[in-house]
Scaffold this active site. Sequence first.
Site, short mmCIF file in Angstrom:
data_model
loop_
_atom_site.label_atom_id
_atom_site.label_comp_id
_atom_site.label_asym_id
_atom_site.label_seq_id
_atom_site.Cartn_x
_atom_site.Cartn_y
_atom_site.Cartn_z
N GLU A 171 1.17 -0.87 0.55
CA GLU A 171 -0.25 0.32 0.09
C GLU A 171 1.01 1.45 0.15
O GLU A 171 1.18 1.93 -0.08
CB GLU A 171 -1.22 0.03 1.01
CG GLU A 171 -1.69 1.72 0.93
CD GLU A 171 -3.22 0.48 1.33
OE1 GLU A 171 -4.07 -0.63 2.08
OE2 GLU A 171 -4.11 1.77 1.81
N ASP A 183 -4.62 -0.96 9.59
CA ASP A 183 -5.92 -1.87 8.67
C ASP A 183 -5.34 -2.97 8.12
O ASP A 183 -5.91 -4.16 8.46
CB ASP A 183 -5.82 -1.07 6.90
CG ASP A 183 -7.18 0.15 7.22
OD1 ASP A 183 -7.43 0.67 8.55
OD2 ASP A 183 -7.18 0.79 6.67
#
Length: 393
Positions: A171, A183
């Site tokens: 990410e 997350d």
Amino acid sequence: MSTESTARDLFASMTGHEPDGVWSAPGRVNLIGEHTDYNEGFVLPFAIPHRTVAAVGVRGDDRGRVRVASTFAAEPVEVALGELGDLFPTPTGAAPAVPEWAAYPLGVAWAMQDAGITGAGVDIAIASDVPVGAGLSSSAAIEGAAASALNDLWSAGLDKTALARIGRRAENEAVGAPTGIMDQMATMIGGVDTAIFLDCRSLEAQQVPLAVAEAGLAILVIDTRVKHAHSTGGYRERREACERGAQIMGVPSLRDVSVDDLPRAAELMDDVTFRRVRHIVTENQRVLDTVAALRAEGPRAIGDLLVASHASMRDDFEISVPELDTAVESALAAGAIGARMTGGGFGGAAIALIDADATDAVSSAVNAAFTAAGFAEPALFTVTPSAGAHRDA
Ligand code: ADP
Ligand code: MG
């Protein structure tokens, strides 16, 4: 059709055969602790029932290529495993060299290879019922599903924390979104009926029973449908303000600043930086207080902390939007015990802690408030803490 069937069908139409296996990973709701993860602080997320499914098979042709398809995209994207290192990391501020969605699973494959793990070429077909760009972390769900699949098919033997780090690298460095580890940890280690109390410095995680249903409560998600993007703009600016604040305070990260230090911080920095710092410092304390309240008294005791968290994000961190404020205010006015925006902000979803038998009444009140304000209709659904990433078949 189930999400798993959709992923299997997509796999079959791409390859003409069945996958070797199916893996999935959930989205998440963050109960409290926003933007604290990249400040090495505390968070309290839980995994939700919505999942991203990856149907994956080793390629028979043995040409060392990885091909990814998603129901999002008309065309699969195919890259040689040996060329992933030429594509990633994506230079800061630039767009990935592949379509953005493909940078998530391909970034996972790259991060694995960069950690010294590789294997045969694979086909990956992805389907999901996690709302996208809603602050419910469809991004970590796609990373978690891909990482779990490659971990098994490449016999990597990485534990869940290591897979979370792989997802975060994808990410941050392949997609270019400067997000923290919350997350990915939530999607990997979430569990039924439990929230994850995570120390983002040590990555030590404790399960905290939520017992929402036992208390006659429910957690309502209010997806405003206002899309956010974390690779640009406000998210990055908030991160930079936090780094500036830590530097001025002479500490490695805002984790090391306590509520008692705030008067000194106010003297040392400009008003905007101070308010960013105050959000992080007080939010860390609110996470600790929420965990203590859950353990001592149960979920009915955390309402005020949720409300204070939202006010801090709205006024000090300035990451709310009018739709999120309306969601929170209308839910509270309709009797919610607590409510706050969840996720990185600038759009996305809010959560409300409500009496379970008031779900319809609160939902109607929120809908009416959105209509009155001239906002698009929100998506409303309740969530329960659910299983983390695993192999399904
Ligand atoms: P959030 O995590 O809150 O949903 P993000 O902006 O972090 O929002 O991640 C959303 C992005 O993740 C999408 O724009 C897309 O690029 C990618 N993504 C998520 N789910 C899928 C999927 N099922 N297929 C392809 N890409 C996906
Ligand atoms: Mg995300």
